[in-house]
Design an enzyme around this catalytic site. Structure first.
Site, PDB file in Angstrom:
ATOM      1  N   GLU A  14       0.882  -1.522  -0.199  1.00 17.89           N
ATOM      2  CA  GLU A  14      -0.074   0.176   0.199  1.00 17.89           C
ATOM      3  C   GLU A  14       0.785   1.468   0.227  1.00 17.89           C
ATOM      4  O   GLU A  14       1.656   1.301   1.210  1.00 17.89           O
ATOM      5  CB  GLU A  14      -0.986  -0.040   1.061  1.00 17.89           C
ATOM      6  CG  GLU A  14      -1.799   1.145   1.689  1.00 17.89           C
ATOM      7  CD  GLU A  14      -2.707   0.995   2.636  1.00 17.89           C
ATOM      8  OE1 GLU A  14      -3.231   1.985   3.107  1.00 17.89           O
ATOM      9  OE2 GLU A  14      -2.052   0.835   3.616  1.00 17.89           O
ATOM     10  N   LYS A  52      -9.945   2.634  -3.074  1.00 18.43           N
ATOM     11  CA  LYS A  52     -10.108   1.534  -1.780  1.00 18.43           C
ATOM     12  C   LYS A  52     -11.532   2.311  -1.083  1.00 18.43           C
ATOM     13  O   LYS A  52     -11.843   3.762  -0.825  1.00 18.43           O
ATOM     14  CB  LYS A  52      -9.494   2.302  -0.226  1.00 18.43           C
ATOM     15  CG  LYS A  52      -9.273   1.569   1.061  1.00 18.43           C
ATOM     16  CD  LYS A  52      -8.362   1.319   2.086  1.00 18.43           C
ATOM     17  CE  LYS A  52      -8.345   1.388   2.966  1.00 18.43           C
ATOM     18  NZ  LYS A  52      -7.560   1.439   4.080  1.00 18.43           N
ATOM     19  N   CYS A  86      -5.252  -3.135   2.537  1.00 17.46           N
ATOM     20  CA  CYS A  86      -5.506  -3.100   3.989  1.00 17.46           C
ATOM     21  C   CYS A  86      -6.785  -3.533   4.811  1.00 17.46           C
ATOM     22  O   CYS A  86      -7.298  -4.731   4.837  1.00 17.46           O
ATOM     23  CB  CYS A  86      -5.097  -1.497   4.073  1.00 17.46           C
ATOM     24  SG  CYS A  86      -4.453  -1.736   6.168  1.00 17.46           S
TER      25      CYS A  86
END
Length: 572
Positions: free
Chosen positions: A324, A390, A440
């Protein structure tokens, strides 16, 4: 018929308090519940095969609930258990706030405790609901014999499983959710993991609670049978001999069901819910080990970009994945030398590349708006840049909840509000293999991962998670997150590839087995061969709907009929 459990007053319960139907449990009862919750943290990673330990701890927890005298004491017992589990299980949040955020130690410690107290509301709620729906609390009415412990019953066991599952689901849903340490995760290497492809992590937790309750039910009836047997031997009473046989039968039935569920959990992994599809992929997963306090400083940014350029172009693979925000700049600001180097490498070697960077939209006036935490994909000999934004953002990390700006200002972290991506986004293609990516924190939400498979025209056969856990240092958070990723593979029947900044970078096959793993806090890469899968597990098809529907129906039944069954059986 005689009550199967001793009806003597418990220590700390006075005759007057019992006669009034009041709650009079000693304080140490709740301290023991907190200690049991803390012990349950040992069930999770990095403890090997902690699922067996978790069954024992949950059996004790349920036994402890049966000692309570009403819904209030039950809820407080569940609250204590949850607090003990969560404050010891997510203590690494203190590291992010104090060590990296610069928050004063007392404030960081207080924030951790307050957050754990909030999370403990959900197991407390589950225990209180169980108390009502099992008939334990007579639905709030005063009990004529509150001094008697609750005698575990079948409807009480199913009520416990259902209330527990709904409580965990609520914790993973309300206020964007925080399902970390959901009880089912400890079963990844435990005897109940086989239920994951059927009902997901909450369904595994449902089975755990049911098995624990049935074990307690069996043990208490077995104890009552021994007591009746001793009396029968002394008095020669035929009635007491019959009572002994009855209690033995009552002990045997739940014991057999508990054993059958454990055996089923051990055998279910033999069922093939998904099958191989397409050619296996050779993948390289990179780990840069960039220190968090250097990640966004100019020198650290330049060093990170140079390091990842070197690692990406080191040797070919079908797919290379970075962590990430491995390239910690806006994608439009990526150095031309980096962009040209990895594009040339991709085209010349046939390597697909996924790298993490900051996304953003540029207005006609040249302003950058709608910053996103993104993954960008390069496909060989294609001018199209893949982008995944995300969706499930981290509170206080990627957006500031309303009214909490003051809290964020206590930390020396440049936090802001990111824009959210769509719930379901198109997969990335490596050759002809569709790959679902997430970033994540997103992989702790199994329903969203299932939706990324279920609700796309081309269901992906491989899962990829790109993450940065450097915020939490060298703590149990790394192993816990790997365990969560393994649960996602069991739920979906698909392999998971994890590229992390500091650890734990790993490749996991479709059966939850770690096939390659890199030591944390080292620089380098791992290479693995992964087989994409096709097909749907029951969990991918239905998500959390199965466990929620079953739980709601069983709780409704318990609420409607539990008190009547309790009075009929002469149980307290």
């Amino acid at each position: 018929m005689a009550d199967p459990i001793s009806s003597r007053l418990r220590p700390g319960v006075t005759s007057s308090a019992a006669a009034e139907g009041g709650r009079a449990l000693p304080r140490w009862h709740y301290l023991v519940a907190v200690a049991a919750g803390a012990a349950n943290t040992l069930s999770f990673a990095p403890t090997p095969h902690g699922g067996w330990l978790e069954i024992a701890i949950f059996a004790f927890f349920y036994l402890w609930l049966t000692r309570t005298t009403g819904w209030k004491s039950a809820a407080l017992t569940g609250f204590g258990f949850g607090f003990g589990n969560l404050v010891t299980g997510v203590w690494w949040l203190y590291v992010s706030m104090h060590d990296y955020g610069g928050m004063a130690a007392p404030l960081a410690g207080a924030a951790l405790v307050l957050f754990s107290l909030y999370l403990a509301i959900y197991p407390g709620l589950a225990a209180g609901v169980w108390s009502f729906c099992a008939g334990h609390a007579s639905n709030g009415r005063a009990d004529p014999r509150p001094q008697l412990p609750f005698a575990p019953t079948w409807h009480g066991a199913f009520a416990f499983a259902s209330a527990w599952a709904i409580g965990e689901w609520l914790r993973g849903y309300v206020f964007t959710g925080f399902p970390w340490l959901s009880s089912g995760y400890a079963q990844v290497d435990g005897p109940l993991a086989g239920f994951a492809p059927i009902a997901g992590v909450y369904g595994v937790g449902w089975m755990l609670a049911l098995v624990a309750a049935l074990i307690v039910q069996a043990l208490l009836h077995a104890r009552a049978a021994r007591g009746s047997g001793n009396g029968a031997g002394n008095n020669g009473s035929k009635a007491k001999a019959n009572s002994t046989r009855s209690e033995t039968a009552r002990a045997l039935a739940p014991a057999l069901v508990a054993v059958a569920l454990i055996v089923a959990g051990l055998l279910l992994p033999l069922v093939q819910w998904t099958v191989p599809a397409n050619a296996p992929l050779t993948v390289r997963l990179l780990q840069g080990n960039v220190k968090q306090d250097m990640k966004f400083e100019e020198a650290g940014v330049i060093a990170a970009i140079d390091e990842y350029q070197r690692m990406i172009t080191e040797r070919r693979a079908d797919l290379v994945v970075t962590p990430e925000t491995a390239i910690p700049v806006l994608v439009q600001a990526v150095p031309p030398s980096f962009a040209q180097a990895i594009r040339q490498f991709s085209d010349s070697t046939g390597t697909s590349i996924l790298f993490g960077a900051i996304g953003g939209d540029v207005t006609p006036e040249g302003r950058v708006v709608n910053y996103t935490n993104s993954l960008f994909g390069i496909t060989p000999n294609s001018g199209t840049l893949y982008r995944y934004d995300k969706h499930h953002l981290v509170p206080f990390g990627e957006f500031v909840p309303y009214g909490f700006r003051w809290f964020v200002d206590l930390m020396k972290i440049p936090l802001g509000d990111f824009a959210r991506g769509a719930v379901v986004q198109k997969p990335f293609f490596v050759h002809n293999q569709a790959v679902a990516v997430d970033i994540c924190y997103e992989d702790i939400f199994g329903e969203e991962i299932a939706a990324s498979i279920r609700d796309t025209d081309t269901p992906p056969g491989v899962l990829v998670n790109s993450t940065n856990l450097a915020w939490f240092g060298n703590t149990i958070a790394l192993d816990q997150h790997l365990q969560i990723a393994r649960m996602r593979t069991l739920e979906t029947g698909r392999p998971m590839l994890r590229a992390t900044n500091t650890g734990t970078t790993a490749a996991i096959d479709a059966h939850g087995n770690v096939i390659a793993r890199m030591p944390p806090f080292t620089i380098g890469s791992i290479e693995a061969h992964v087989q994409g899968m096709t097909g749907r597990t029951p969990y991918v098809s239905a998500g959390n709907n199965t466990v929620l529907a079953v739980s709601v129906l069983l709780l409704a039944f318990g609420f409607a009929f539990g008190p009547g069954l309790r009075r009929r059986n002469g149980q307290a």
